[in-house]
Design an enzyme around this catalytic site. Structure first.
Site, short mmCIF file in Angstrom:
data_model
loop_
_atom_site.label_atom_id
_atom_site.label_comp_id
_atom_site.label_asym_id
_atom_site.label_seq_id
_atom_site.Cartn_x
_atom_site.Cartn_y
_atom_site.Cartn_z
NE ARG A 1 -2.20 -2.04 3.26
CZ ARG A 1 -2.58 -2.25 4.52
NH1 ARG A 1 -3.62 -1.60 5.03
NH2 ARG A 1 -1.91 -3.08 5.31
CD GLN B 1 7.82 -14.48 6.50
OE1 GLN B 1 7.95 -13.25 6.51
NE2 GLN B 1 6.67 -15.06 6.77
N GLY C 1 2.45 -14.57 5.61
CA GLY C 1 1.62 -13.98 6.66
C GLY C 1 2.35 -13.90 7.99
CB THR C 2 1.74 -11.76 10.97
OG1 THR C 2 0.33 -12.04 11.00
CG2 THR C 2 1.96 -10.41 10.32
CD GLU D 1 -5.89 -9.25 11.09
OE1 GLU D 1 -5.54 -8.21 10.53
OE2 GLU D 1 -5.68 -9.45 12.30
CG ASN E 1 -0.46 -0.48 7.52
OD1 ASN E 1 0.24 -1.48 7.52
ND2 ASN E 1 -1.09 -0.06 8.61
CG ASN F 1 38.35 18.16 -8.68
OD1 ASN F 1 37.78 18.72 -9.62
ND2 ASN F 1 37.71 17.45 -7.79
NE ARG G 1 46.76 38.51 -16.76
CZ ARG G 1 46.57 39.16 -15.61
NH1 ARG G 1 45.84 38.61 -14.65
NH2 ARG G 1 47.10 40.34 -15.41
C1 UD1 Z 1 -1.39 -6.59 11.41
C2 UD1 Z 1 -2.32 -7.47 12.26
C3 UD1 Z 1 -3.51 -6.66 12.72
C4 UD1 Z 1 -3.02 -5.44 13.49
C5 UD1 Z 1 -2.03 -4.62 12.65
C6 UD1 Z 1 -1.43 -3.54 13.53
C7 UD1 Z 1 -2.08 -9.70 11.33
C8 UD1 Z 1 -2.71 -10.80 10.56
N1 UD1 Z 1 -2.78 -8.61 11.51
O1 UD1 Z 1 -2.13 -6.23 10.25
O2 UD1 Z 1 -4.34 -7.45 13.57
O3 UD1 Z 1 -4.17 -4.65 13.84
O4 UD1 Z 1 -0.98 -5.45 12.18
O5 UD1 Z 1 -0.60 -2.68 12.80
O6 UD1 Z 1 -0.98 -9.86 11.80
N2 UD1 Z 1 5.20 -9.34 7.77
C9 UD1 Z 1 6.22 -10.25 7.67
N3 UD1 Z 1 6.00 -11.43 7.03
C10 UD1 Z 1 4.80 -11.74 6.47
C11 UD1 Z 1 3.74 -10.80 6.60
C12 UD1 Z 1 3.97 -9.61 7.26
O7 UD1 Z 1 7.33 -10.02 8.16
O8 UD1 Z 1 4.68 -12.82 5.90
C13 UD1 Z 1 5.46 -8.08 8.48
C14 UD1 Z 1 5.24 -6.83 7.64
O9 UD1 Z 1 6.44 -6.45 7.01
C15 UD1 Z 1 4.80 -5.81 8.67
C16 UD1 Z 1 4.18 -6.65 9.76
O10 UD1 Z 1 4.57 -7.99 9.55
O11 UD1 Z 1 5.88 -5.09 9.22
C17 UD1 Z 1 2.66 -6.58 9.77
O12 UD1 Z 1 2.18 -6.97 8.50
P1 UD1 Z 1 1.05 -6.14 7.78
O13 UD1 Z 1 0.76 -6.79 6.49
O14 UD1 Z 1 1.37 -4.71 7.77
O15 UD1 Z 1 -0.17 -6.43 8.75
P2 UD1 Z 1 -1.45 -5.53 8.97
O16 UD1 Z 1 -2.36 -5.74 7.82
O17 UD1 Z 1 -1.05 -4.15 9.28
CA CA Z 2 0.80 -2.99 9.25
#
Ligand code: UD1
Ligand code: CA
Length: 463
Positions: free
Chosen positions: A21, A79, A84-85, A164, A239, A398, A452
């Site tokens: 984003r 990773q 995903g987180t 979420e 974001n 230079n 000169r």
């Molecule tokens: C996440 C949370 C949400 C919370 C919000 C707060 C989840 C599923 N949701 O959403 O509940 O309200 O943060 O700001 O976690 N990242 C990785 N590896 C991955 C995916 C993400 O390292 O595979 C990192 C991203 O770089 C980022 C962070 O994790 O720094 C959060 O990921 P992001 O996609 O921004 O999650 P949100 O949608 O903000």
């Molecule tokens: Ca985020």
């Protein structure tokens, strides 16, 4: 209690995502606030809690992130695919388990996109999470506009889960509340490790969510705790460009306020952008708009007029910097006068009482004490002795197309206007160079160098 917690605590910053984003090819965590990458702020906030045990999870643009933080080498976890987180946590725990000392007892996890977070918040949170023997703790906020945040579900007073925003469904989850997940967690690894393989990607994003661990933990009777922190803007994530700009503005205002309160005179403070590591001594006087970034240090008695941009600039006491100067990786000695419209590039050094005036550029050049280059000059790869005078339009030539060469100008030498000094070349102390000369051979001490064409006076034939 705090010290005990710290020994048992490790930390991981999630920084593997792209940040789609932001519409940038730069990994989101490298986007800057006041010229410092977002990730640097988060690392700085965590370091005091568990020094040497802060790991950073990287993936998208991993090489760029590594290169931006070379001092962190050895504490990156990669990773490969950003699934995903939840997968991020699985990857981190697996790597820590395999690492030399094994995993710590507790793991503080934070999203790398929360640059305004402060050590004190995290210390208080982890102290309470560990002290209260929580298996899974997280910070929650109360927001009027819950946006894209994960929503905290409660049954009565008790946390029931996090859903979420994209997956929220009023018929299943009940009316939408204002409590959201801040993206800061503290896990007792022993308790949470068995839950990680149970995460599933059966959601709108097709990702493994760290937030699903809450429900899984509750289902197994683990102790879950939400640290409710109201509207604290320091925990807001970045974001989108709007959020980046707002967070940067909050930080900017906070830094300016801190300097004002410490005794620095900042005029037009709303138009001053000062980086978090800049040192401004009490009694410095800066007028906005100005930007001062990096490891700049501005001593007492310095006056900086509007429209200057300084990066890693050191200004000793009582320097007067006039408007529209650009200074980068340069050192300016006591009582120097600079500008207006001067450009000091990396390696420029002005000893005390030196003057540099309008449209003068310096690069890897030293101007000795009291030396002057007041108008329209280029001093690159040059050493200028104390008290020398560099006339208007002087150029150190230079570069020969392949290499850079040095120009040396001795003490109290006088370089006439519009001289070209073709390096490598030495001008002795006290030497005088005639205006308009192209000097390509050394000129000894106290001699006059002239190069000169002789002026002729001729009849106006044919007129
Ligand atoms: C996440 C949370 C949400 C919370 C919000 C707060 C989840 C599923 N949701 O959403 O509940 O309200 O943060 O700001 O976690 N990242 C990785 N590896 C991955 C995916 C993400 O390292 O595979 C990192 C991203 O770089 C980022 C962070 O994790 O720094 C959060 O990921 P992001 O996609 O921004 O999650 P949100 O949608 O903000
Ligand atoms: Ca985020």
């Amino acid at each position: 209690m705090s010290a005990l917690c710290q020994n048992r605590l490790g930390a991981v910053i999630f920084a593997a995502g792209q940040g789609t984003r932001m519409y940038s090819s730069t990994p989101k965590v490298l986007l800057t606030l006041l010229e410092k990458p977002m990730l640097g702020y988060v690392q700085d906030a965590l370091d005091p809690l568990c020094p040497g045990r802060v790991h950073t999870l990287i993936g998208f643009g991993a090489d760029k992130v590594r290169a931006a933080f070379p001092e962190r080498e050895g504490r990156f976890i990669v990773q490969e695919k950003q699934l995903g987180t939840g997968h991020a946590l699985l990857t981190a725990v697996t790597a820590l388990d395999a690492g030399g000392g094994g995993a710590p007892e507790y793991l503080l996890v934070i999203n790398g996109d929360t640059p305004l977070v402060e050590t004190e918040i995290l210390r208080d949170f982890t102290d309470k999470a560990v002290g209260g023997e929580s298996d899974l703790a997280f910070i929650s906020l109360s927001l009027g506009e819950t946006g894209a945040f994960g929503l905290v579900l409660r049954r009565g007073d008790e946390v029931a889960g996090i859903v979420e925003a994209r997956d929220f469904d009023e018929t299943r989850h009940g009316p939408k509340g204002s409590e959201v997940n801040a993206g800061v967690y503290c896990f007792r690894i022993e308790a949470v490790r068995p839950l990680l393989p149970l995460l599933s990607a059966g959601n709108r994003s097709g990702e493994l969510y760290i937030t699903d661990l809450v429900e899984l933990a509750l289902g197994r009777g683990l102790k879950v705790w939400a640290d409710r922190r109201g509207e604290d803007a320091r925990l807001l994530g970045v974001n989108t460009p709007v959020e980046l700009s707002r967070s940067e503005e909050r930080l900017r205002a906070r830094i300016v306020e801190r300097h004002l309160e410490s005794g620095v005179l900042l005029r037009n403070p709303g138009m001053l952008r000062i980086g978090p590591e800049v040192v401004l001594e009490k009694g410095a006087d800066v007028t906005g708009p100005c930007e001062i970034y990096g490891a700049s240090r501005i001593a007492a008695g310095v006056r900086i007029a509007s429209h200057c941009r300084l990066v890693n600039a050191v200004l000793e006491r009582n320097v007067e910097m006039r408007s529209f100067c650009h200074v980068e990786d340069a050192r300016i000695g006591e009582r120097c006068v600079v500008g207006p419209y001067a450009r000091l590039r990396p390696g420029a050094v002005m000893d005390e009482d030196a003057h540099v005036g309008n449209f003068v550029e310096m690069k890897k050049a030293r101007l000795g004490a009291g030396a002057k280059a007041n108008h329209l000059a280029y001093l690159g790869d040059a050493e200028v002795g104390a008290g020398a005078n560099i006339g208007a339009g002087t150029i150190t030539c230079n570069y020969d197309g392949r290499k850079k060469h040095l120009t040396r100008i001795g003490e109290k030498a006088f370089i006439g206007s519009n001289a070209s000094l073709v390096a490598p070349v030495d001008i002795g102390a006290g030497a005088l160079i005639g205006a308009g000369s192209v000097i390509s051979k050394d000129v000894p001490e106290n001699k006059l160098g002239l190069a000169r064409a002789k002026q002729l006076t001729l009849p106006k034939l044919g007129w």
